[in-house]
Design a protein around this motif. Structure first.
Motif, PDB file in Angstrom:
ATOM      1  N   PRO A 187      -1.288   7.142  -9.262  1.00 17.23           N
ATOM      2  CA  PRO A 187      -2.500   6.745  -8.547  1.00 17.23           C
ATOM      3  C   PRO A 187      -2.204   6.752  -7.044  1.00 17.23           C
ATOM      4  O   PRO A 187      -1.111   6.377  -6.626  1.00 17.23           O
TER       5      PRO A 187
ATOM      6  N   GLY B 136       0.835  -1.193   0.000  1.00 19.93           N
ATOM      7  CA  GLY B 136       0.000   0.000   0.000  1.00 19.93           C
ATOM      8  C   GLY B 136       0.867   1.239   0.000  1.00 19.93           C
ATOM      9  O   GLY B 136       0.387   2.315   0.328  1.00 19.93           O
TER      10      GLY B 136
ATOM     11  N   LEU C 197       0.833   5.115  -5.304  1.00 19.37           N
ATOM     12  CA  LEU C 197       0.977   3.742  -5.788  1.00 19.37           C
ATOM     13  C   LEU C 197       1.694   3.658  -7.132  1.00 19.37           C
ATOM     14  O   LEU C 197       1.317   2.884  -8.007  1.00 19.37           O
TER      15      LEU C 197
ATOM     16  N   GLY D 267      -9.607   2.794   1.342  1.00 25.03           N
ATOM     17  CA  GLY D 267      -9.542   3.808   0.288  1.00 25.03           C
ATOM     18  C   GLY D 267      -9.753   3.266  -1.111  1.00 25.03           C
ATOM     19  O   GLY D 267      -9.613   2.067  -1.363  1.00 25.03           O
ATOM     20  N   LYS D 268     -10.140   4.180  -1.996  1.00 28.43           N
ATOM     21  CA  LYS D 268     -10.238   3.875  -3.428  1.00 28.43           C
ATOM     22  C   LYS D 268      -9.041   4.501  -4.144  1.00 28.43           C
ATOM     23  O   LYS D 268      -8.551   5.550  -3.720  1.00 28.43           O
ATOM     24  N   ILE D 269      -8.618   3.880  -5.209  1.00 25.72           N
ATOM     25  CA  ILE D 269      -7.513   4.458  -5.987  1.00 25.72           C
ATOM     26  C   ILE D 269      -8.009   5.733  -6.673  1.00 25.72           C
ATOM     27  O   ILE D 269      -9.051   5.736  -7.324  1.00 25.72           O
TER      28      ILE D 269
ATOM     29  N   ASP E 278      -6.750   9.195  -8.914  1.00 26.32           N
ATOM     30  CA  ASP E 278      -5.662   9.693  -9.760  1.00 26.32           C
ATOM     31  C   ASP E 278      -6.159  10.915 -10.504  1.00 26.32           C
ATOM     32  O   ASP E 278      -6.946  10.819 -11.432  1.00 26.32           O
TER      33      ASP E 278
ATOM     34  N   HIS F 264      -6.246   5.184   3.511  1.00 28.40           N
ATOM     35  CA  HIS F 264      -7.097   4.347   4.356  1.00 28.40           C
ATOM     36  C   HIS F 264      -7.225   4.997   5.725  1.00 28.40           C
ATOM     37  O   HIS F 264      -6.259   5.519   6.262  1.00 28.40           O
TER      38      HIS F 264
ATOM     39  N   ILE G 229      -3.867   6.462  -2.777  1.00 28.13           N
ATOM     40  CA  ILE G 229      -4.885   5.832  -1.941  1.00 28.13           C
ATOM     41  C   ILE G 229      -4.746   6.357  -0.518  1.00 28.13           C
ATOM     42  O   ILE G 229      -3.674   6.851  -0.137  1.00 28.13           O
TER      43      ILE G 229
END
Lengths: 339, 339
Positions: B326, B109, B313, B190-192, B194, B330, B328
């Motif tokens: 990208p 992550g 990421l 979380g969602k990716i 970008d 959390h 993320i």
């Protein structure tokens, strides 16, 4: 909820369903003995993209879309996606998943990722945190080869112990409700095992002890034996690692030969496809689980199986520094919904 | 069991305890304003090892041993370890964990790993699959710098937006029984995200939109607002990314400024330590969560907090291929056991 049988070994009290599964592979895999089992074989190894890395991401993305479609669900119906791959910083997954807009947990388990994703996803669903998740993985010959070994154009000679990284991807949709689907009924999380193998061209030998350890832990904790299974399947030990596993597990008193299959050994025809010890990569076990074995479970031809994906948790840099190769193997128990 | 409030957002029905926590850091981090909060500061940036990669593994290993000792448990008492880091194939974790003999799930992550590990570990415990687990992460300036940017000896100039990868590690022991301990009461995966940032020297800007998205999803799903928290803490947005998060979240109607802290901005004295936009790395948020914030939660000085670790990421190769980054984020909700 799940019932712990030991450290990292557990059985599902309410089984998790594999609502759908999909596999996409490259041309060489399509030309091999398993070629007909994939949802799609792409002739263009670039998958219409500019770089190998984009190609792998595209392949993984397509595989997930296939799986979603087969389960008649959309990305918005998915609570979490679990994915990982071999490429530095797992970019084949992170770039693949950008368009989905789904909560994401990134995994790194090298070639064990398909099993790791199914296990983690099953536990998340069992905790009540979600109703439906996706586990996916991929590998691509051209991204892996240049990252782990040599530039493709170098044309380095490969020793007989070497394996051929598969261009392939697998994805499953897991949920808590689908009937008449293969069920996940238990799992064993692997421990890192390192018996000192330093040859990055002999991954099968590095991973076999991890596989033997996890399988022994599973049999002992569950009280099962090889006779309880129609199939015990490893992800990519290949011919050399697979043979070594048979020997190691025999020393523990278990004869798995009659029901043993290795996806790496199955993927190619070594005599005509020049693949030495067999296929490898996250996508090797992932695609044959989803393309070959799960349909057999769904139809009831396989009633109960173990899918054990193994991973070599090294990097080229650490091997260059003289380190040995830590490995891992995770088991998922899958039974036919018809049982 | 946990209660899903939405896709990837949930509350624990039985809270998970943070039985212990530990942080180890390098000399520069020890010299900074947070230097006194770590369990140990190591003056030797090689941690007694031959290579930087071995040094990071050693630091992570030490941190886990500290955490185990503080919880009065041994590796054999741990059902599963969840760990990951920034280094290719997560070798800082896989090599660190070789001696433990504990079931292992590898995570990727990037700098969000500390939160990802705590979330995944909490869900595994909530599913019943185990009673006690460890979540750990680390980063090391010298492993990250040469992998993501330039060889250290090159002495490349760093732009003002650049952050300084912390040499630091954090580890927690989670269980289902410890009293009077900080509790994990909820989380948001979380969602990716970008938004097209391509500058790998401006990670804070790339990650801030992911942080804003996750925080908004959390507030909406739980019906909470910034006033409900004594602290909302990000891992390593740094000064630039942190400011951007304040603006983005304000646009969603939430004023978090009064309780907002960023571990990257806290770690160094930018004026005297030449760290530009602040600290970064998995170990930045991980070590300050474990070294600074969790003790405040344990003592009751912080009654309720959100720990949100963000991750970029990307990989150097994908950035070189012109791809954007990208990201993320959390969230973990942590409350004082005294509450």
């Amino acid at each position: 909820m799940v019932k712990a049988l030991g450290r990292g070994v557990f059985q599902m009290e309410h089984s998790v369903s594999i609502a759908s599964y999909a596999a996409v592979a490259g041309k060489k895999e399509g030309d091999g003995p398993m070629g007909k089992c994939f949802d799609r074989v792409e002739e263009d190894s670039h998958f219409g993209q500019k770089t190998w890395e984009q190609a792998e991401s595209r392949m993984q993305q397509e595989t997930i879309y296939h799986a979603l479609e087969k389960a008649s669900v959309k990305p918005d119906d998915i609570d979490v996606i679990l994915a990982g791959d071999l490429i530095n910083q797992c970019t084949s997954s992170t770039y693949s998943l950008r368009p989905f807009g789904v909560p994401f947990l990134g995994l790194f388990g090298a070639c064990s990722t398909m099993a790791e994703g199914i296990i983690t996803g099953s536990l998340i669903l069992s905790s009540g945190a979600g109703k439906r998740c996706v586990a996916a993985t991929s590998s691509h010959f051209s991204t892996a080869e240049r990252q782990f070994r040599f530039p493709l154009s170098y044309g380095g000679q490969r020793p007989p112990t070497a394996q051929w990284t598969c261009t392939a991807s697998g994805a499953v949709v897991l949920d808590t409700e689908t009937k008449n689907a293969p069920k996940i009924t238990g799992a064993c999380i692997g421990k890192i095992t390192d018996l000192g193998v330093t040859d990055a061209n002999n991954m099968g030998a590095a991973m076999a002890p991890a596989a033997a350890d996890t399988l022994t832990r599973w049999f002992k904790a569950t009280g099962t034996s090889p006779e309880n299974y129609d199939a015990i399947v490893t992800g990519d030990l290949g011919k050399i690692g697979g043979k070594l596993l048979l020997e190691l597990i025999m020393k523990q008193g278990y004869e798995i030969n009659p029901c043993y299959h290795d996806c790496g050994a199955m993927m190619f025809d070594a005599d005509t496809q020049d693949t030495h010890a067999g296929g490898s990569g996250c996508g090797c076990g992932g695609s044959l689980l989803c393309g070959h074995f799960l349909p057999l479970v769904k139809s009831g031809k396989i009633k109960r199986m173990l899918f054990m994906a193994t991973g070599a948790l090294m990097s080229p840099m650490l091997v260059q520094q003289g380190e040995s190769i830590p490995s891992i193997a995770h088991i998922v128990e899958i039974v036919s919904g018809k049982e």
